[in-house]
Write an enzyme that holds these catalytic residues in place. Structure first.
Site, PDB file in Angstrom:
ATOM      1  N   TYR A  42       0.827  -1.207   0.000  1.00 62.27           N
ATOM      2  CA  TYR A  42       0.000   0.000   0.000  1.00 62.27           C
ATOM      3  C   TYR A  42       0.866   1.263   0.000  1.00 62.27           C
ATOM      4  O   TYR A  42       0.612   2.208  -0.750  1.00 62.27           O
ATOM      5  CB  TYR A  42      -0.933   0.004   1.220  1.00 62.27           C
ATOM      6  CG  TYR A  42      -1.893   1.160   1.210  1.00 62.27           C
ATOM      7  CD1 TYR A  42      -3.049   1.094   0.445  1.00 62.27           C
ATOM      8  CD2 TYR A  42      -1.632   2.319   1.915  1.00 62.27           C
ATOM      9  CE1 TYR A  42      -3.926   2.163   0.395  1.00 62.27           C
ATOM     10  CE2 TYR A  42      -2.498   3.396   1.876  1.00 62.27           C
ATOM     11  CZ  TYR A  42      -3.644   3.310   1.111  1.00 62.27           C
ATOM     12  OH  TYR A  42      -4.507   4.375   1.056  1.00 62.27           O
ATOM     13  N   SER A 124      -3.150  13.768   8.511  1.00 62.88           N
ATOM     14  CA  SER A 124      -4.168  13.386   7.528  1.00 62.88           C
ATOM     15  C   SER A 124      -5.546  13.279   8.167  1.00 62.88           C
ATOM     16  O   SER A 124      -5.680  12.962   9.352  1.00 62.88           O
ATOM     17  CB  SER A 124      -3.774  12.029   6.929  1.00 62.88           C
ATOM     18  OG  SER A 124      -4.876  11.449   6.256  1.00 62.88           O
ATOM     19  N   TYR A 148      -9.667  15.802   3.868  1.00 60.46           N
ATOM     20  CA  TYR A 148     -10.419  15.155   2.793  1.00 60.46           C
ATOM     21  C   TYR A 148     -11.861  15.568   2.981  1.00 60.46           C
ATOM     22  O   TYR A 148     -12.440  15.323   4.039  1.00 60.46           O
ATOM     23  CB  TYR A 148     -10.291  13.623   2.863  1.00 60.46           C
ATOM     24  CG  TYR A 148      -9.070  13.102   2.145  1.00 60.46           C
ATOM     25  CD1 TYR A 148      -8.742  13.557   0.876  1.00 60.46           C
ATOM     26  CD2 TYR A 148      -8.263  12.134   2.727  1.00 60.46           C
ATOM     27  CE1 TYR A 148      -7.631  13.078   0.213  1.00 60.46           C
ATOM     28  CE2 TYR A 148      -7.145  11.651   2.065  1.00 60.46           C
ATOM     29  CZ  TYR A 148      -6.845  12.128   0.808  1.00 60.46           C
ATOM     30  OH  TYR A 148      -5.755  11.660   0.152  1.00 60.46           O
ATOM     31  N   THR A 174      -6.875  18.574   0.129  1.00 54.40           N
ATOM     32  CA  THR A 174      -6.363  17.737  -0.967  1.00 54.40           C
ATOM     33  C   THR A 174      -7.407  17.659  -2.065  1.00 54.40           C
ATOM     34  O   THR A 174      -8.553  17.268  -1.820  1.00 54.40           O
ATOM     35  CB  THR A 174      -5.998  16.334  -0.450  1.00 54.40           C
ATOM     36  OG1 THR A 174      -5.008  16.499   0.563  1.00 54.40           O
ATOM     37  CG2 THR A 174      -5.446  15.450  -1.561  1.00 54.40           C
ATOM     38  N   LYS A 253      -3.715  21.097  -2.130  1.00 56.93           N
ATOM     39  CA  LYS A 253      -2.670  20.101  -2.396  1.00 56.93           C
ATOM     40  C   LYS A 253      -3.055  19.235  -3.576  1.00 56.93           C
ATOM     41  O   LYS A 253      -4.125  18.618  -3.590  1.00 56.93           O
ATOM     42  CB  LYS A 253      -2.479  19.204  -1.155  1.00 56.93           C
ATOM     43  CG  LYS A 253      -1.543  18.017  -1.353  1.00 56.93           C
ATOM     44  CD  LYS A 253      -1.231  17.344  -0.030  1.00 56.93           C
ATOM     45  CE  LYS A 253      -0.324  16.151  -0.178  1.00 56.93           C
ATOM     46  NZ  LYS A 253      -1.013  14.932  -0.639  1.00 56.93           N
ATOM     47  N   SER A 275       1.849  18.702  -6.466  1.00 56.15           N
ATOM     48  CA  SER A 275       1.974  17.303  -6.036  1.00 56.15           C
ATOM     49  C   SER A 275       1.191  16.433  -6.998  1.00 56.15           C
ATOM     50  O   SER A 275       0.166  16.857  -7.520  1.00 56.15           O
ATOM     51  CB  SER A 275       1.359  17.173  -4.629  1.00 56.15           C
ATOM     52  OG  SER A 275       1.109  15.819  -4.285  1.00 56.15           O
ATOM     53  N   HIS A 277       0.483  13.392  -5.652  1.00 52.45           N
ATOM     54  CA  HIS A 277       0.089  12.432  -4.625  1.00 52.45           C
ATOM     55  C   HIS A 277       1.044  11.226  -4.603  1.00 52.45           C
ATOM     56  O   HIS A 277       0.644  10.102  -4.371  1.00 52.45           O
ATOM     57  CB  HIS A 277      -1.352  11.967  -4.879  1.00 52.45           C
ATOM     58  CG  HIS A 277      -2.132  11.625  -3.649  1.00 52.45           C
ATOM     59  ND1 HIS A 277      -3.147  12.415  -3.174  1.00 52.45           N
ATOM     60  CD2 HIS A 277      -2.061  10.578  -2.790  1.00 52.45           C
ATOM     61  CE1 HIS A 277      -3.667  11.853  -2.093  1.00 52.45           C
ATOM     62  NE2 HIS A 277      -3.024  10.738  -1.829  1.00 52.45           N
TER      63      HIS A 277
HETATM   64  C1  LIG Z   1       0.626   5.483   2.360  1.00 53.43           C
HETATM   65  C2  LIG Z   1       0.301   6.867   1.897  1.00 53.43           C
HETATM   66  C3  LIG Z   1      -0.850   7.480   2.382  1.00 53.43           C
HETATM   67  C4  LIG Z   1      -1.151   8.791   1.997  1.00 53.43           C
HETATM   68  N1  LIG Z   1      -2.231   9.403   2.547  1.00 53.43           N
HETATM   69  C5  LIG Z   1      -2.515  10.686   2.220  1.00 53.43           C
HETATM   70  C6  LIG Z   1      -3.579  11.373   2.848  1.00 53.43           C
HETATM   71  O1  LIG Z   1      -4.239  10.850   3.720  1.00 53.43           O
HETATM   72  N2  LIG Z   1      -3.821  12.643   2.444  1.00 53.43           N
HETATM   73  C7  LIG Z   1      -3.079  13.270   1.473  1.00 53.43           C
HETATM   74  O2  LIG Z   1      -3.349  14.422   1.125  1.00 53.43           O
HETATM   75  N3  LIG Z   1      -2.034  12.652   0.887  1.00 53.43           N
HETATM   76  C8  LIG Z   1      -1.738  11.375   1.250  1.00 53.43           C
HETATM   77  N4  LIG Z   1      -0.656  10.764   0.672  1.00 53.43           N
HETATM   78  C9  LIG Z   1       0.185  11.510  -0.281  1.00 53.43           C
HETATM   79  C10 LIG Z   1       1.307  12.273   0.434  1.00 53.43           C
HETATM   80  O3  LIG Z   1       0.810  13.360   1.173  1.00 53.43           O
HETATM   81  C11 LIG Z   1       2.332  12.831  -0.551  1.00 53.43           C
HETATM   82  O4  LIG Z   1       1.653  13.587  -1.534  1.00 53.43           O
HETATM   83  C12 LIG Z   1       3.153  11.768  -1.241  1.00 53.43           C
HETATM   84  O5  LIG Z   1       3.446  10.691  -0.386  1.00 53.43           O
HETATM   85  C13 LIG Z   1       4.445  12.434  -1.704  1.00 53.43           C
HETATM   86  O6  LIG Z   1       5.194  11.585  -2.438  1.00 53.43           O
HETATM   87  P1  LIG Z   1       6.474  10.759  -1.893  1.00 53.43           P
HETATM   88  O7  LIG Z   1       5.908   9.617  -1.113  1.00 53.43           O
HETATM   89  O8  LIG Z   1       7.102  10.375  -3.165  1.00 53.43           O
HETATM   90  O9  LIG Z   1       7.309  11.694  -1.029  1.00 53.43           O
HETATM   91  C14 LIG Z   1      -0.325   9.459   1.066  1.00 53.43           C
HETATM   92  C15 LIG Z   1       0.833   8.830   0.583  1.00 53.43           C
HETATM   93  C16 LIG Z   1       1.162   7.561   0.997  1.00 53.43           C
HETATM   94  C17 LIG Z   1       2.428   6.930   0.496  1.00 53.43           C
HETATM   95  O1  LIG Z   2      -3.619   6.292   0.018  1.00 55.14           O
HETATM   96  C1  LIG Z   2      -3.597   7.487  -0.256  1.00 55.14           C
HETATM   97  O2  LIG Z   2      -2.712   7.972  -0.987  1.00 55.14           O
HETATM   98  C2  LIG Z   2      -4.598   8.376   0.262  1.00 55.14           C
HETATM   99  O3  LIG Z   2      -4.382   9.545   0.163  1.00 55.14           O
HETATM  100  C3  LIG Z   2      -5.868   7.949   0.844  1.00 55.14           C
HETATM  101  C4  LIG Z   2      -7.047   8.453   0.365  1.00 55.14           C
HETATM  102  C5  LIG Z   2      -8.246   8.068   0.910  1.00 55.14           C
HETATM  103  C6  LIG Z   2      -8.290   7.155   1.929  1.00 55.14           C
HETATM  104  C7  LIG Z   2      -7.114   6.638   2.404  1.00 55.14           C
HETATM  105  C8  LIG Z   2      -5.901   7.056   1.882  1.00 55.14           C
END
Ligand SMILES: Cc1cc2nc3c(=O)[nH]c(=O)nc-3n(C[C@H](O)[C@H](O)[C@H](O)COP(=O)(O)O)c2cc1C
Ligand SMILES: O=C(O)C(=O)c1ccccc1
Length: 380
Positions: A42, A124, A148, A174, A253, A275, A277
């Site tokens: 994940y 988050s 979110y 986001t 974001k 970004s 994501h």
């Molecule tokens: C496991 C995981 C969960 C994430 N959950 C969120 C989240 O809840 N909200 C959000 O805006 N971005 C989420 N992101 C995106 C991160 O904020 C970020 O944009 C991204 O990890 C940046 O890239 P990098 O992992 O290459 O540094 C998630 C990323 C990962 C890897």
């Molecule tokens: O996994 C993710 O990247 C993430 O941002 C996310 C979005 C919704 C629910 C859980 C995680």
């Protein structure tokens, strides 16, 4: 203790008797050993065929510095000013949901690690520990809240109110996730952390969310979260509504198109986070670092431009700042540190990031982060 070891992070690492992974690759390998197959998959994976996930890193490798020498780099100012606050480094921890995936102490451990470096922590919406628990564990250290949008907007407004009351200093909305991306690795592993309840803390603690449910048993809570998290109607009207409800700075974001950056500024947004994501949403989109100069050019300093996606080491931080970012978020690297050794692991990842960033800025002939846009970068 040897005074040289005390000060110098490079020598500290070299003299350490304990193994700690130093490169991103090594961190990833080590984290894999401590996590479940589904959990690791994940975090590591990107959407679809992972084209964008790969591009994020490849684009950084194609950028080369043109350093300057003989400029006295004995002093370095790494501080940045954002929304009236001064932060010691241009580095934040990205909002990453469900951090219990990596370690049982989840966001409590990573937020405490961030606090030891005075690095801002972005919590988050789908965190494993609540807004209030993270605030209580970290005192007055800088924190932002990532939102979110919920289908029921009263839930969003209440979460923002809770974040405000708990001392969070900005809201990161986001915008690239009106629904989850096509996550092939999770299909392969039959893995959904939301279904496992790893992202429920902020919902469970929210009276407005709880009142919206018919029953409040564990299953109904998960069902309620799944019903609220996808919000495909999200549009600029929601952004305006959010602005009405909070006095905190709002950042968007996930911006990749200059037109969206322009609209953000026109709509009174306080900051932009370029970004994709971490390659987890629309596969095939431009690497975030390739999009950055287009956005910087459009925004022309009207609001701060932050950046994430693909930052793996200090030199990547310097590249993003040289291309005009005011600060960067780090995602997966700190989650791997968390998986390897909890709070201590995140502290080490951050210490190494900070040190490599400082060394790299100085070696490029720059004495202040504010002067980094003058550092020449070529594509090769
Ligand atoms: C496991 C995981 C969960 C994430 N959950 C969120 C989240 O809840 N909200 C959000 O805006 N971005 C989420 N992101 C995106 C991160 O904020 C970020 O944009 C991204 O990890 C940046 O890239 P990098 O992992 O290459 O540094 C998630 C990323 C990962 C890897
Ligand atoms: O996994 C993710 O990247 C993430 O941002 C996310 C979005 C919704 C629910 C859980 C995680």
């Amino acid at each position: 203790m040897n005074p040289i070891e005390d000060k110098d992070v490079l020598l500290q690492n070299i003299s350490s008797s304990e193994y700690f992974p130093i490169t991103y690759k090594e961190l990833e390998q080590e984290a894999k050993q401590t996590m479940s197959v589904g959990g690791f998959g994940y975090v590591r994976s990107g959407a679809g065929n992972e084209e964008t996930l790969r591009k994020n890193e490849e684009s950084f490798s194609k950028l080369s510095f043109l350093p300057r020498f003989l400029r006295d780099v004995s002093e370095l100012d790494t501080s940045v000013q954002l929304f009236g606050r001064t932060y010691p480094y241009p580095i934040f921890l990205a909002p990453v949901g469900m951090q219990k995936l990596a370690h049982k102490e989840g966001e409590i451990a990573s937020a405490k690690a961030a606090a030891t470096h005075r690095v801002p922590f972005v919590l988050s919406t789908v965190s494993s520990y609540s807004i209030e628990d993270v605030a209580n564990a970290t005192g007055d250290s800088p924190k932002w809240f990532q939102l979110y949008w919920s289908n029921n907007e009263e839930i969003s407004f209440n979460m923002v109110k809770r974040a405000e009351e708990a001392g969070f200093e900005a809201i990161v909305l986001t915008i690239d996730t009106p629904m989850l991306g096509w996550r092939v690795e999770d299909i392969r592993n039959r893995f959904s952390p939301l279904k496992l309840g790893l992202g429920k803390a902020n919902y469970e603690a929210d009276p407005v969310f709880l009142r919206s449910l018919e029953n409040q048993d564990a299953e109904s809570i998960i069902h309620g979260i799944l019903n609220n998290i996808n919000h495909p109607t999200l549009n600029w009207k929601h952004v305006a509504a959010l602005k009405e409800r909070t006095s905190l700075p709002i950042l968007l974001k996930g911006i990749l198109h200059p037109e969206d950056a322009r609209l953000a500024v026109e709509n009174g947004i306080d900051g932009i986070i370029v970004s994709n994501h971490g390659g987890r949403q629309l596969d095939g989109v431009i690497s975030a670092i390739d999009a950055l100069p287009l956005i910087v050019e459009e925004v022309k300093g009207a609001v701060p431009v932050l950046f994430d996606s693909g930052i793996r080491r200090g030199t990547d931080v310097v590249k993003a700042l040289a291309l005009g970012a005011d600060a960067v978020f780090i995602g997966r690297p700190f989650i791997y540190g968390l998986a390897v050794d909890g709070q201590n692991g995140v502290e080490k990842v951050l210490a190494n990031f900070i040190e490599e960033t400082k060394i790299s800025i100085s070696l490029a002939g720059i004495s202040s982060v504010k002067d980094l846009p003058a550092l020449k970068i070529v594509t090769s």
